[in-house]
Design a protein around this motif. Structure first.
Motif, mmCIF file in Angstrom:
data_model
loop_
_atom_site.group_PDB
_atom_site.id
_atom_site.type_symbol
_atom_site.label_atom_id
_atom_site.label_comp_id
_atom_site.label_asym_id
_atom_site.label_seq_id
_atom_site.Cartn_x
_atom_site.Cartn_y
_atom_site.Cartn_z
ATOM 1 N N GLY A 10 0.765 -1.293 0.009
ATOM 2 C CA GLY A 10 0.052 0.023 0.035
ATOM 3 C C GLY A 10 0.854 1.071 -0.144
ATOM 4 O O GLY A 10 0.285 2.400 0.019
ATOM 5 N N THR A 11 2.248 1.115 -0.234
ATOM 6 C CA THR A 11 2.983 2.415 0.028
ATOM 7 C C THR A 11 2.779 3.157 -1.520
ATOM 8 O O THR A 11 2.511 2.630 -2.482
ATOM 9 C CB THR A 11 4.305 2.010 -0.171
ATOM 10 N N ARG A 12 2.646 4.445 -1.137
ATOM 11 C CA ARG A 12 2.161 5.361 -2.262
ATOM 12 C C ARG A 12 3.632 5.483 -3.050
ATOM 13 O O ARG A 12 4.843 5.747 -2.559
ATOM 14 C CB ARG A 12 1.980 6.839 -1.865
ATOM 15 N N LEU A 13 3.501 5.136 -4.565
ATOM 16 C CA LEU A 13 4.532 4.999 -5.336
ATOM 17 C C LEU A 13 4.894 6.219 -6.242
ATOM 18 O O LEU A 13 5.705 6.240 -7.004
ATOM 19 C CB LEU A 13 4.779 3.605 -6.067
ATOM 20 N N THR A 14 3.845 6.875 -6.209
ATOM 21 C CA THR A 14 3.848 8.122 -7.226
ATOM 22 C C THR A 14 3.247 9.410 -6.951
ATOM 23 O O THR A 14 2.674 9.411 -5.723
ATOM 24 C CB THR A 14 3.173 7.912 -8.652
ATOM 25 N N GLU A 15 3.719 10.530 -7.268
ATOM 26 C CA GLU A 15 3.025 11.775 -7.234
ATOM 27 C C GLU A 15 1.658 11.599 -7.798
ATOM 28 O O GLU A 15 1.337 10.895 -8.602
ATOM 29 C CB GLU A 15 3.710 12.904 -7.994
ATOM 30 N N PRO A 16 0.687 12.703 -7.295
ATOM 31 C CA PRO A 16 -0.423 12.611 -8.286
ATOM 32 C C PRO A 16 -0.219 12.882 -9.628
ATOM 33 O O PRO A 16 0.336 13.668 -10.081
ATOM 34 C CB PRO A 16 -1.226 13.900 -7.561
ATOM 35 N N VAL A 17 -0.861 12.083 -10.452
ATOM 36 C CA VAL A 17 -0.790 11.904 -11.906
ATOM 37 C C VAL A 17 -1.863 11.596 -12.468
ATOM 38 O O VAL A 17 -2.804 11.209 -12.167
ATOM 39 C CB VAL A 17 0.434 10.800 -12.207
ATOM 40 N N ARG A 18 -2.018 12.280 -13.728
ATOM 41 C CA ARG A 18 -3.339 12.336 -14.619
ATOM 42 C C ARG A 18 -2.978 11.278 -15.864
ATOM 43 O O ARG A 18 -1.859 11.491 -16.455
ATOM 44 C CB ARG A 18 -3.424 13.647 -15.277
ATOM 45 N N GLN A 19 -4.000 10.652 -16.020
ATOM 46 C CA GLN A 19 -3.797 9.592 -17.040
ATOM 47 C C GLN A 19 -4.021 10.191 -18.450
ATOM 48 O O GLN A 19 -4.870 10.752 -18.717
ATOM 49 C CB GLN A 19 -4.574 8.219 -17.132
ATOM 50 N N LEU A 20 -3.129 10.142 -19.354
ATOM 51 C CA LEU A 20 -3.185 10.407 -20.933
ATOM 52 C C LEU A 20 -3.940 9.270 -21.497
ATOM 53 O O LEU A 20 -3.619 8.118 -21.386
ATOM 54 C CB LEU A 20 -1.901 10.668 -21.643
ATOM 55 N N ASP A 21 -4.682 9.898 -22.537
ATOM 56 C CA ASP A 21 -5.329 8.584 -23.594
ATOM 57 C C ASP A 21 -4.438 8.056 -24.414
ATOM 58 O O ASP A 21 -4.739 6.732 -24.708
ATOM 59 C CB ASP A 21 -6.611 9.465 -24.323
ATOM 60 N N GLU A 22 -3.414 8.751 -24.927
ATOM 61 C CA GLU A 22 -2.269 8.238 -25.745
ATOM 62 C C GLU A 22 -1.316 8.783 -25.470
ATOM 63 O O GLU A 22 -0.978 9.732 -24.854
ATOM 64 C CB GLU A 22 -2.810 8.912 -27.350
ATOM 65 N N PRO A 23 0.002 7.713 -26.017
ATOM 66 C CA PRO A 23 1.251 8.283 -25.570
ATOM 67 C C PRO A 23 1.546 9.487 -26.344
ATOM 68 O O PRO A 23 1.147 9.676 -27.371
ATOM 69 C CB PRO A 23 2.176 7.079 -25.879
ATOM 70 N N PRO A 24 2.358 10.430 -25.677
ATOM 71 C CA PRO A 24 2.763 11.629 -26.477
ATOM 72 C C PRO A 24 3.776 11.115 -27.609
ATOM 73 O O PRO A 24 4.502 10.276 -27.570
ATOM 74 C CB PRO A 24 3.421 12.705 -25.570
ATOM 75 N N GLU A 25 3.568 11.909 -28.778
ATOM 76 C CA GLU A 25 4.690 11.728 -29.828
ATOM 77 C C GLU A 25 6.045 11.756 -28.975
ATOM 78 O O GLU A 25 6.329 12.789 -28.307
ATOM 79 C CB GLU A 25 4.587 12.450 -30.713
ATOM 80 N N TYR A 26 7.165 10.958 -29.286
ATOM 81 C CA TYR A 26 8.408 10.840 -28.638
ATOM 82 C C TYR A 26 9.277 11.842 -29.329
ATOM 83 O O TYR A 26 9.633 11.663 -30.699
ATOM 84 C CB TYR A 26 9.087 9.593 -28.528
ATOM 85 N N PRO A 27 9.981 12.917 -28.603
ATOM 86 C CA PRO A 27 10.693 13.897 -29.281
ATOM 87 C C PRO A 27 11.855 13.422 -29.545
ATOM 88 O O PRO A 27 12.488 12.078 -28.832
ATOM 89 C CB PRO A 27 10.823 14.977 -28.260
ATOM 90 N N GLY A 28 12.464 13.754 -30.713
ATOM 91 C CA GLY A 28 13.919 13.288 -31.142
ATOM 92 C C GLY A 28 14.893 13.946 -29.814
ATOM 93 O O GLY A 28 14.595 14.582 -29.089
ATOM 94 N N TRP A 29 16.125 13.206 -30.119
ATOM 95 C CA TRP A 29 17.230 13.576 -28.988
ATOM 96 C C TRP A 29 18.615 13.460 -29.690
ATOM 97 O O TRP A 29 18.804 12.756 -30.758
ATOM 98 C CB TRP A 29 17.246 12.198 -27.872
ATOM 99 N N ASP A 30 19.310 14.806 -29.400
ATOM 100 C CA ASP A 30 20.642 14.955 -30.091
ATOM 101 C C ASP A 30 21.592 14.094 -29.380
ATOM 102 O O ASP A 30 22.717 14.260 -29.683
ATOM 103 C CB ASP A 30 20.867 16.121 -29.991
ATOM 104 N N GLY A 31 21.495 13.340 -28.480
ATOM 105 C CA GLY A 31 22.336 12.364 -28.097
ATOM 106 C C GLY A 31 23.447 13.074 -26.829
ATOM 107 O O GLY A 31 24.402 12.431 -26.249
ATOM 108 N N LEU A 32 23.202 14.250 -26.575
ATOM 109 C CA LEU A 32 24.034 15.056 -25.910
ATOM 110 C C LEU A 32 23.390 15.040 -24.498
ATOM 111 O O LEU A 32 22.263 14.923 -23.995
ATOM 112 C CB LEU A 32 24.064 16.554 -26.255
ATOM 113 N N PRO A 33 24.430 15.203 -23.555
ATOM 114 C CA PRO A 33 24.021 15.285 -22.020
ATOM 115 C C PRO A 33 23.109 16.247 -21.738
ATOM 116 O O PRO A 33 22.976 17.410 -22.338
ATOM 117 C CB PRO A 33 25.370 15.602 -21.149
ATOM 118 N N GLY A 34 22.062 16.016 -20.658
ATOM 119 C CA GLY A 34 21.112 16.972 -20.480
ATOM 120 C C GLY A 34 21.433 17.947 -19.440
ATOM 121 O O GLY A 34 22.689 17.835 -18.895
ATOM 122 N N PRO A 35 20.828 18.769 -18.863
ATOM 123 C CA PRO A 35 21.023 19.920 -17.859
ATOM 124 C C PRO A 35 21.419 19.441 -16.517
ATOM 125 O O PRO A 35 22.359 20.169 -15.902
ATOM 126 C CB PRO A 35 19.501 20.756 -17.686
#
Ligand code: ZN
Length: 163
Positions: A10-35
């Motif tokens: 029963g441990t809570r495993l997530t922040e409050p989240v809203r279900q999306l109907d469909e997966p968002p289009e996956y953005p491309g990635w340049d392979g560089l390290p993130g912030p």
């Protein structure tokens, strides 16, 4: 908004989240390290949301049956090959795909081979994170070759509506 709980304790495993109907289009990635200085792609879903993936994900990978015609579409989108030939994912279906920062209270699996990846776990080796009670609840993908997401396994969690 919903929260996802460990079905075992029963441990809570997530922040409050809203279900999306469909997966968002996956953005491309340049392979560089993130912030944050780590090399992983953009997250599969925005913070505060999740989506149910009907397709099988990750381990185990099984050969395409001799009677099955392979038409170029990879079921589940994940595949690999070994001495048995071409393998497709026969992993869990219906996983809950979340932004990694929305998932709480999970710890790395003690079997380190499940966490294999280049810059982080690639998520292909099956469940790789546990709830505090020891239940196998999550598949974290955070490699330079994978998407950036945490998947909760439907058999191990339950969704609590409201909040
Ligand atoms: Zn638990």
């Amino acid at each position: 908004m919903n929260v996802l709980l460990c079905a075992t304790c029963g441990t809570r495993l997530t922040e409050p989240v809203r279900q999306l109907d469909e997966p968002p289009e996956y953005p491309g990635w340049d392979g560089l390290p993130g912030p944050d200085g780590r090399r992983h792609g953009p997250a599969s879903v925005p913070r505060g949301t999740y989506v149910v993936d009907p397709l099988p994900f990750g381990w185990p990978f099984e050969p395409v049956g001799p009677d099955e015609e392979y038409d170029g579409v990879v079921p589940g989108g994940m595949w690999m090959s070994d001495e048995r030939g071409f393998l497709v994912s026969a992993g869990p279906r219906g996983t809950y795909v979340l932004h990694p920062d929305d998932v709480l209270a999970i710890t790395p699996h003690p079997e380190s081979q499940r966490l294999i990846g280049c810059c982080g776990p690639d998520g292909r080796a099956g469940v790789n994170h546990l709830c505090g009670c020891g239940a196998e609840v999550a598949i974290v993908a955070a490699d330079c070759t994978s998407r950036y997401e945490t998947r909760l396994v439907p058999d191990a969690v339950r969704v609590e509506a409201g909040a």
